[in-house]
Scaffold this motif. Sequence first.
Motif, PDB file in Angstrom:
ATOM      1  N   UNK A 142       0.824  -1.200   0.000  1.00 34.24           N
ATOM      2  CA  UNK A 142       0.000   0.000   0.000  1.00 34.24           C
ATOM      3  C   UNK A 142       0.865   1.260   0.000  1.00 34.24           C
ATOM      4  N   UNK A 143       1.979   1.237   0.702  1.00 35.21           N
ATOM      5  CA  UNK A 143       2.882   2.393   0.728  1.00 35.21           C
ATOM      6  C   UNK A 143       3.372   2.738  -0.672  1.00 35.21           C
ATOM      7  N   UNK A 144       3.812   1.717  -1.406  1.00 37.16           N
ATOM      8  CA  UNK A 144       4.316   1.944  -2.764  1.00 37.16           C
ATOM      9  C   UNK A 144       3.190   2.419  -3.681  1.00 37.16           C
ATOM     10  N   UNK A 145       1.990   1.838  -3.512  1.00 33.68           N
ATOM     11  CA  UNK A 145       0.846   2.276  -4.324  1.00 33.68           C
ATOM     12  C   UNK A 145       0.527   3.750  -4.060  1.00 33.68           C
ATOM     13  N   UNK A 146       0.584   4.168  -2.794  1.00 31.69           N
ATOM     14  CA  UNK A 146       0.328   5.569  -2.465  1.00 31.69           C
ATOM     15  C   UNK A 146       1.399   6.473  -3.061  1.00 31.69           C
ATOM     16  N   UNK A 147       2.659   6.089  -2.918  1.00 35.69           N
ATOM     17  CA  UNK A 147       3.755   6.890  -3.478  1.00 35.69           C
ATOM     18  C   UNK A 147       3.584   7.039  -4.992  1.00 35.69           C
ATOM     19  N   UNK A 148       3.292   5.937  -5.670  1.00 35.12           N
ATOM     20  CA  UNK A 148       3.164   5.983  -7.132  1.00 35.12           C
ATOM     21  C   UNK A 148       1.992   6.876  -7.557  1.00 35.12           C
ATOM     22  N   UNK A 149       0.864   6.760  -6.833  1.00 41.28           N
ATOM     23  CA  UNK A 149      -0.299   7.580  -7.194  1.00 41.28           C
ATOM     24  C   UNK A 149       0.014   9.060  -7.045  1.00 41.28           C
ATOM     25  N   UNK A 150       0.620   9.461  -5.919  1.00 41.13           N
ATOM     26  CA  UNK A 150       0.907  10.873  -5.694  1.00 41.13           C
ATOM     27  C   UNK A 150       2.032  11.375  -6.607  1.00 41.13           C
TER      28      UNK A 150
ATOM     29  N   UNK B 265      12.328   3.953  -0.309  1.00 41.44           N
ATOM     30  CA  UNK B 265      11.826   5.204   0.273  1.00 41.44           C
ATOM     31  C   UNK B 265      10.674   4.922   1.225  1.00 41.44           C
ATOM     32  N   UNK B 266       9.715   4.130   0.772  1.00 36.29           N
ATOM     33  CA  UNK B 266       8.541   3.845   1.606  1.00 36.29           C
ATOM     34  C   UNK B 266       8.934   3.106   2.880  1.00 36.29           C
ATOM     35  N   UNK B 267       9.898   2.223   2.774  1.00 38.05           N
ATOM     36  CA  UNK B 267      10.349   1.516   3.976  1.00 38.05           C
ATOM     37  C   UNK B 267      11.025   2.487   4.937  1.00 38.05           C
ATOM     38  N   UNK B 268      11.873   3.377   4.418  1.00 37.10           N
ATOM     39  CA  UNK B 268      12.567   4.346   5.267  1.00 37.10           C
ATOM     40  C   UNK B 268      11.591   5.314   5.947  1.00 37.10           C
ATOM     41  N   UNK B 269      10.472   5.559   5.303  1.00 41.16           N
ATOM     42  CA  UNK B 269       9.478   6.481   5.871  1.00 41.16           C
ATOM     43  C   UNK B 269       8.466   5.769   6.756  1.00 41.16           C
ATOM     44  N   UNK B 270       8.699   4.526   7.079  1.00 39.76           N
ATOM     45  CA  UNK B 270       7.853   3.769   8.021  1.00 39.76           C
ATOM     46  C   UNK B 270       6.402   3.651   7.577  1.00 39.76           C
ATOM     47  N   UNK B 271       6.133   3.796   6.287  1.00 41.65           N
ATOM     48  CA  UNK B 271       4.758   3.635   5.804  1.00 41.65           C
ATOM     49  C   UNK B 271       3.801   4.705   6.269  1.00 41.65           C
TER      50      UNK B 271
ATOM     51  N   UNK C 299       1.602  10.755   5.283  1.00 40.78           N
ATOM     52  CA  UNK C 299       2.010  12.128   5.040  1.00 40.78           C
ATOM     53  C   UNK C 299       3.462  12.210   4.595  1.00 40.78           C
ATOM     54  N   UNK C 300       4.331  11.452   5.242  1.00 43.37           N
ATOM     55  CA  UNK C 300       5.735  11.453   4.852  1.00 43.37           C
ATOM     56  C   UNK C 300       5.897  10.946   3.421  1.00 43.37           C
ATOM     57  N   UNK C 301       5.153   9.924   3.059  1.00 40.40           N
ATOM     58  CA  UNK C 301       5.224   9.372   1.698  1.00 40.40           C
ATOM     59  C   UNK C 301       4.762  10.417   0.682  1.00 40.40           C
ATOM     60  N   UNK C 302       3.667  11.111   0.987  1.00 36.16           N
ATOM     61  CA  UNK C 302       3.146  12.101   0.043  1.00 36.16           C
ATOM     62  C   UNK C 302       4.132  13.253  -0.150  1.00 36.16           C
ATOM     63  N   UNK C 303       4.765  13.689   0.937  1.00 41.77           N
ATOM     64  CA  UNK C 303       5.757  14.758   0.814  1.00 41.77           C
ATOM     65  C   UNK C 303       6.945  14.314  -0.041  1.00 41.77           C
ATOM     66  N   UNK C 304       7.381  13.080   0.142  1.00 43.97           N
ATOM     67  CA  UNK C 304       8.498  12.572  -0.651  1.00 43.97           C
ATOM     68  C   UNK C 304       8.103  12.405  -2.119  1.00 43.97           C
ATOM     69  N   UNK C 305       6.879  11.906  -2.352  1.00 38.99           N
ATOM     70  CA  UNK C 305       6.427  11.697  -3.732  1.00 38.99           C
ATOM     71  C   UNK C 305       6.350  13.016  -4.496  1.00 38.99           C
TER      72      UNK C 305
END
Length: 865
Positions: free
Chosen positions: A385-393, A410-416, A419-425
């Motif tokens: 789900x983390x990777x799916x969220x990153x890819x979508x954003x 990236x998603x693993x480093x951001x602990x899933x 908000x952190x994933x969206x900022x990185x994406x």
Amino acid sequence: MHVGILGPVEAHSPDGKIAVGGPRPRTLLALLAIRVGEIVQLDRLVDELYGSEPPSDAANALQGQVSRLRRALGDATLIEFHPAGYRLALPASQVDAHRFVVLSAEGRQALEQGDPQAAESLLSEALRLWRGPALADVALPDHATRLEQQRSAATGSLVAARIRLGRADVAEVQDLVRRNPLDERLRGYLMQALNQQGRQAEALQAFEDARALLADELGTDPSPELRAVHLQVLRGQTHRELPAQLTKFVGRQAELARIASLSSRLITLTGPGGAGKTRLALQAAGPGAIFVDLAPAKDVAAATLQALGLKETVLEPEERLTLALRERDALLILDNCEHLVVQAARLAQHLLSTCPSLRILATSREALGITGETLCPVPPLDPEQSVALFADRARLVNAAFVRDQHTVDICRELDGLPLAIELAAARTRTLTTEEIADRLNDRFRLLTKGNRAAAPRHQTLRAVVEWSWDLLTEDERDLAACLATFSGGATLEAVEEVCRHDLETLDALVDKSLVEAVDGRYRMLETIREFCSQHKRVDAAHAAYFHDLARRADPELRQRDQVRWFARLTAEHANLMQAVAWTTSFEPDRALRLVSDLAWYWYVKGNRAEVRGVAQELLARVSEQSTEEYAVLLALAAPERVQDKLLELRGPIRQPFVLIAWAMLSGPPDPSAPRTSLQDEVESSEDPWIQGLIGFSNAYTAWAASGDRERAIEESRVALRRFQDLGERWGSAQVLDVLANLTEDPAEALALTDEALRVVAELGAKEELAELRARRADRLLDIDEAAAERDYLQALEQATEAGLSATRALANTGLAKIAQRRGDPARAELLLREAQRELGFGWMHAAAKQQVNEVLEELLRTRGA
């Protein structure tokens, strides 16, 4: 001078309608009005005035038409000549088409900002400017088509507002669909309007009709949006307003299934900041929930009242909420409870124990900790789900994005954490995933070795925000820190005035996803705002700006543009409350003036309970004084003391809320009581609003004392004209109600009451609507008993929703009279006993109690006989 082109072309001076002349002068006036304030080039005027066959001396012919038009208008300066062309020298607001554009744009903005009540008022006002087809008596088809398209768009937005308010007119929507059969948005509105009226079968048939037409005409299937409405109808759902979501919901299937399976009436979603608790709550709730955002709030009960659109009464806010919710099957979302967890827990326990059909879905970093609570933890997203969220954003900012192994890293480093994933994406617009991964590794090495007992937000999200901060220029950091001072977002005007930065710097922050731009407002995510605010605060400049706004707005709230100004203050409510709180602590003298400037806004919108706490804090910080600002503060913080303070005032009154406070706390004036110097000062005021208020008050009081009905009616009509000249709806409604009491013609009384209901509806004042509906039923009782019963029941429903126990008691009294007339004294007595139980303290309750007791005594006397 006013010019109208939304219908036949017209011009009006203060003396009345102007005879503009034949087709060419009217066409010329229309062409200048369309571009009012601009210089319209000579060749363009000739082309549009004469078409493909202009006269041989077109310039002289045009000059002749201008001369004729100037003579007709009676003021040659209205049409200015310039070397390049002619200009109509009027403010744009004095041309109905331009006024329409402004109002409809403000209406759409209010709708998009989640205020359908203001949207309906603004759009209705815009569409009332139309008198028929645009440019009906001149041949300007291109301009007419453009205006009609704008009219159609505004009509669609008005329907959308009424859908959200639950009062759309099915026949009106059906007519729009007939005129625009391929408009799927209108088809969806029709389905929702039918569904809201309980006509589910017809709503489903409307979908089938749309499906068949789209297939036949376009060879396509219904859009996802129309199919979503169809699914709502199948599930028996009706639309209620929830915060609109701008991105796709990703993942959380397990959490959604768990929430759906729980039977608990209180479910609390718990987890670290940035875990997506709010988004999950909205997804789980679906349409129909009542959303209460506690992030900017200081009082949970007051914020909940505001979310329901209610004003306070003599009842405590908790009891008011009970009255409004106890008979409703509703879901209440209490969002961001962590900073008010004790208040949230107490209110939740109170409401759940007094409202048997109510359910609560809360979000908080910690449990509310009350009996019956079921916790639903919101953990980080799993790797998929983390990777799916990153890819979508990432694809929102970089359409060519392709996920790779670095995405997983990236998603693993951001602990899933979402908000952190969206900022990185968001950084994939300028950085590769390898570069992002390298930067995150550098940043997180120190934090993962730090204090393991620190809050999760500080272990992960702080690192992401700090990294985003490091990417900014010095100007961008300064503006980001300044923007963090605004608790309710900011308009461009506020940013430029308070922060002193240009639009280019602001756009850079939007591009870098630190600021969100929606509907003309600039907002930060709360986590980013919290981080940025540690670097710089501009509270003094912020307070000065919003004090100036409140000072400018206050007189406008009692004039023609009051709906627009109420909408503006409502949009800035969180910032205004922040300014009150800060000035209370650091500039109490300014706070005293600011509270006075906001008092009328709070009264009409029903926010006084929300400010009671800060008003009491301010009261403890300022010295006692014999000023109207201090009297206003007492009315909010210590109403039991305000009456003596009012007697000390000598005038002139600058803040009319002083008079409202006087009336609210003292009741109707006693004509036999000694006059005060303040009364003399008030009655000599030159303020037209105060003159209107005092005029009808004195007229009604004099009639009650002397019985001179004709004089009272004449003086009330003078007061009504004052309010109508101001365009002031609240005052107009008060005088119309008084005139309805004074007239001896039942038909006129009903017409006056209906007009009062109409103008009050434009303000969205639920309490006044309930009270006027009950009085309309009183006036119908001896004319049309069945209609009176319907109005009493509607008033009872509205009073229940608004939490008005006195109005409920009076509506039940009216229903008791009907029951007695129909030979059912047992039901009549039951209703009157219920009415007695509704009533409490205060002069309004005392007046209602007298009416209830008189009817009950008559009933008991009749039964005894």
